[in-house]
Scaffold this motif. Structure first.
Motif, short mmCIF file in Angstrom:
data_model
loop_
_atom_site.label_atom_id
_atom_site.label_comp_id
_atom_site.label_asym_id
_atom_site.label_seq_id
_atom_site.Cartn_x
_atom_site.Cartn_y
_atom_site.Cartn_z
N VAL A 104 0.82 -1.20 0.00
CA VAL A 104 0.00 0.00 0.00
C VAL A 104 0.86 1.26 0.00
CG1 VAL A 104 -1.55 1.33 1.48
CG2 VAL A 104 -1.98 -1.09 1.05
N ASN A 143 -6.65 0.58 5.03
CA ASN A 143 -6.64 -0.17 3.78
C ASN A 143 -6.03 -1.56 3.89
OD1 ASN A 143 -7.76 1.36 1.39
ND2 ASN A 143 -6.62 2.93 2.51
N ASP A 201 -14.32 -1.14 3.82
CA ASP A 201 -14.20 -0.78 2.40
C ASP A 201 -15.57 -0.46 1.83
OD1 ASP A 201 -13.76 -0.52 -0.25
OD2 ASP A 201 -12.55 -2.35 -0.45
#
Lengths: 325, 523
Positions: free
Chosen positions: A214, A241, A315
């Motif tokens: 990421v 994330n 998400d």
């Protein structure tokens, strides 16, 4: 989302039906529990009486039919060995396993994610490398050996901790558990560490890999370019994330820890479900084996459901109603 | 120890008795947990060793399974050999304070065969009793259809419960403690399945208050964890010390080891019956007539086993070579049977004589999780047989699979163990050696289907002979013939090892039980 949940539950009923049939037939094929349970000097008549009283003289299909009838009444069967409802035996031992798994999970998250983050953000530092090397030991050393070493070092040589068993329990918030007492926590520490070591290593490696992936992406660069503090970049943008793969794995591993903590429970004489299932397998206590696996299937289904719901929180792109609808 | 030394020890113990009265707790780790707290539910050592501390029997069993007065002060057959009279101990009270009387005995005998779903009932010990006659509060007579010499042995396995618990006292009622009312040295106070059983001293015990105030019994199934728990001081006594750890523990000053021979013989059962046996073939695999029916072949197999080597190498010295069904000193054991000598040349000659000079192929089957080092013992025997020209292979499996298949006669040669619960020779003779006869309940574990009319007749006669000396002679004679005909091949008697803290002593028991009453402090 409702459609999704209903579909899931229907699928799980099918899984349970298949599982119970397989286990039922499998245990039947292995042998007759009376051969193990009965005193060797019993007469043939006594043997036959014991077989009849447990319904083991009936053909397999009839035994299975009886099992289904009992199931319709909400009964999962009576243990051949203990003569108590199988589900009660399992529920009796469940708190011990749940508290062990919960503490182990907590340990692996609170230790694993920060260490993984560190190793991911500073992969070339001495600390980062040490963490990675340490994690290799964590999951490559056999679980039972780790457990025995923990006992040898902390209980036998240093004489600091108890070598096994569950400590005092107390009731708090309506739950009886040994995590509410000092003695209980003291007994819990070694088995929880033993159970957590492997998972911690897994979380460390997973977190590190996700961070490495990421950290080079545009949105992180953009966040940095905006002039956000490093703390905000790491704990909001990066951490959020990487939580999806980490949550999936932790969820599944929690299930594994609850269902199959057999090794840890055996080494530390922890009176949980894992010991119950292994003892039951040794003496072919079919009602307990079937009931146990049914409980475990239900548990995995719930965990997967929770994991899916957590996805949608982490998400926003995930919409549960879309899945398979 | 000579008799007067015992007496001296008893006097010494009596002198120290006040010093031992201090309050102390004891924690014991056993290898397997009890399946329930109902004393009549499951006849297995794991349960019986717990029950023996909470309940008394009419006749208790001592450390060598000798019969000792329990709730009965004296007993014996009356002039009519089908009636036994028991004089009960007066002034004994149950844990709830109620007095013990003949009613409780009658209630217990009636309850034994009626425990629902019992996976191994005690009814085999009471089945011969046709009537329990209460003569008065402290005299009971047991009637049987035919003379029953084993009455005392059989009743030494039955735990007496209180009649007050009512007609339908269930196993659950014992598990939660409400029905668990005995007369034994300890009271049941807590039962947490899988975790612990807690017992408390019965200060009013008729044989004197026990030494330990509170006894906690914990199941620790992993041998390494059990040893670690003792070393860490978590527990004071452990059962079944693994043979691999014994040498190391002997050097440890914090631990004492106590060893005693067990009533368990490890032996090979041999298919001496079928014309073709499933796991005996010619070398190369073609079917042959079963050579194991020839006594010379069986003798050769026995001579080819180096029992000393099994004891020294496989069992690490912790076992005793066996030549018959029970170790010396037990009732009905023969004085004349020697442990067969290791003689591979003689064995080969015998095979030659029997017409099997070229050998044959055989598979030994055995369990791998039942007896001490069981799979390794089977391997060792296979190697020894290979030396006399037999192509021997070994197949071991978990006991959950093994015993069922063995009972279905799927094997030709099988490794098994036999513990004589009654502590006398009729137990193995009637189950292992006598011709299999399901209708009469004989030869139930005779998985080799050995059959010898002379042995059958001797055992049958013994079972009708109430006189102890005459019966012992008959059983010994039957054993001699059976061993001469190699009905089974005994290899060794197990020796059990207990570990304790350095300041404790454990009196080993042949029945393998681990009892708090056998633990005493070393002064």
């Amino acid at each position: 989302m409702t459609v999704f949940v209903i579909r899931r539950l229907l699928q799980s009923l099918l899984v349970m039906a298949v599982m119970s049939t397989l286990v039922f037939a499998g245990v039947f094929a292995i042998g007759n529990p009376i051969d193990i349970l009965i005193s060797p000097d019993a007469t043939q008549a006594e043997y036959e009486r014991a077989v009849r009283s447990l319904g083991l003289d009936l053909p397999l299909w009839e035994q299975y039919w009886r099992f289904l009838q009992n199931l319709a009444d909400g009964e999962l069967g009576i243990s051949f060995v203990h003569h108590e409802p199988a589900i009660e035996l399992i529920l009796q031992r469940m708190p011990a396993t749940l508290e062990l798994a919960a503490v182990a999970l907590l340990l692996s998250i609170t230790v694993g994610i920060p260490l993984g983050l560190w190793a991911g953000l500073k992969p070339d530092s001495l600390a980062g490398r040490s963490i990675m090397v340490g994690s290799i030991f964590g999951f490559s050393l056999p679980n039972f050996w780790q457990g025995l070493m923990l006992i040898m070092i902390f209980a036998v040589m240093l004489d600091l901790m108890p070598a096994g068993g569950r400590g005092e329990t107390a009731v708090f918030l309506g739950i009886e558990s040994s995590i509410w007492t000092l003695d209980g926590l003291w007994h819990l520490a070694l088995p929880a560490i033993n159970l957590a070591l492997f998972k911690t290593s897994l979380v460390i490696r997973l977190t590190r890999a996700s961070v490495r992936e990421v950290i080079g992406l545009d949105y992180v660069k953009f966040a940095r370019a905006k002039g956000l503090s490093e703390r905000r970049v790491v704990f909001v943008h990066v951490l959020k994330n990487i939580m999806i793969p980490v949550t999936t794995v932790i969820g599944l591993e929690l299930g594994v820890m609850i269902a199959f903590a057999v090794v840890t429970e055996t080494v530390f004489a922890w009176p949980g479900m894992g010991k119950l299932i292994i003892d039951s397998i040794f003496v072919l206590d079919r009602p307990v084996i079937v009931a146990y696996l049914t409980v475990i299937v239900v548990m995995f289904i719930i965990i997967n459901l929770v994991v899916d719901i957590l996805y949608s929180i982490f998400d926003p792109r995930v919409r549960l109603a879309d899945v398979g609808a | 120890m000579p008799r007067n030394a015992w007496a001296a020890a008893a006097v010494a113990a009596a002198m120290f008795a006040p010093a031992m009265a201090h309050a102390e707790d004891l924690t014991i780790a056993v290898a397997s947990e009890a399946t329930a707290m109902d004393p009549h539910y499951h006849n297995t050592g794991n349960n019986n060793q717990i029950m023996a501390q909470i309940y008394d029997r009419l006749i208790n069993q001592g450390p060598n399974q000798e019969l000792l007065p329990g709730l009965a002060e004296s007993w014996g057959p009356t002039d009519d050999p089908t009636v036994w009279e028991f004089r009960l101990r007066e002034g004994v009270t149950f844990h709830d304070g109620s007095p013990f009387t003949a009613e409780d005995v009658a209630y217990t005998i009636a309850r034994v065969p009626n425990v629902p779903n019992s996976p191994s009932s005690f009814a085999i010990y009471t089945a011969d009793i046709t009537e329990v006659e209460i003569v008065d509060d402290y005299t009971v007579r047991f009637h049987t259809a035919t003379p029953y010499p084993l009455m005392a042995n059989s009743l030494s396995t039955i735990y007496i419960v209180s009649a007050d618990i009512g007609e339908d006292a269930s196993t659950e009622c014992f598990n939660d403690g409400a029905c668990a009312i005995g007369t034994g040295p300890y009271r049941q106070v807590e039962y947490t399945p899988g975790d612990r059983i807690v017992l408390e001293a019965n200060a009013d015990y008729w044989d004197g208050a026990p030494i330990w105030d509170t006894v906690t019994i914990r199941p620790i199934s992993s041998p390494a964890a059990r040893v670690a728990a003792l070393l860490a001081g978590d527990v004071d006594v452990i059962a079944s010390v693994p043979t691999t750890d014994i040498a190391q523990l002997e050097d440890n000053d914090d631990v004492n080891l106590w060893q005693g021979i067990s009533n368990r013989v490890i032996y090979l059962h041999i298919d001496s019956d079928r014309e073709v046996s499933p796991h005996v073939t010619a070398i190369g695999g073609s079917e042959i007539e079963n050579p194991l029916r020839d006594v010379r072949v069986r003798r050769a197999l026995s001579m080819a086993i180096d029992r000393e080597a099994i004891v020294d190498d496989v069992m690490e010295g912790i076992a005793i070579p066996a030549g018959q069904l029970l170790p010396a000193g037990f009732f009905g054991v023969s004085d004349t049977i020697e442990v067969p000598d290791y003689d591979p040349d003689g064995a080969r000659a015998l095979l030659e004589e029997a017409g099997y000079g070229d050998g044959f192929a055989v598979t030994i089957h055995g369990p791998n999780d039942r007896y001490i080092n069981d799979a390794a013992v089977a391997q060792a025997i296979a190697q020894m047989w290979s030396r006399i020209g037999l192509e021997t292979s070994v197949e071991t499996m978990p006991r959950s699979v093994y015993f069922g298949r063995a009972s279905d006669l799927e094997f030709s040669v099988m490794l098994v163990g036999w513990g004589a619960g009654s502590g006398e020779a009729s137990s193995p003779l009637r189950s292992l050696i006598v011709t299999n006869d399901a209708d009469r309940g004989l030869g139930g574990a005779n998985r080799g289907r050995f059959s010898n009319a002379e042995v059958d007749a001797l055992v049958e006669e013994a079972m009708q002979t109430v006189d102890d000396d005459a019966r012992a002679a008959l059983l010994a004679h039957a054993t001699e013939i059976a061993m001469d005909q190699v009905a089974i091949i005994p290899t060794h008697f197990q020796v059990n090892t207990w570990g304790t803290r350095a300041d404790l002593e454990y009196e080993p028991r042949t029945d393998e039980y681990t009892l708090a009453t056998s633990v005493t402090p070393i002064e």
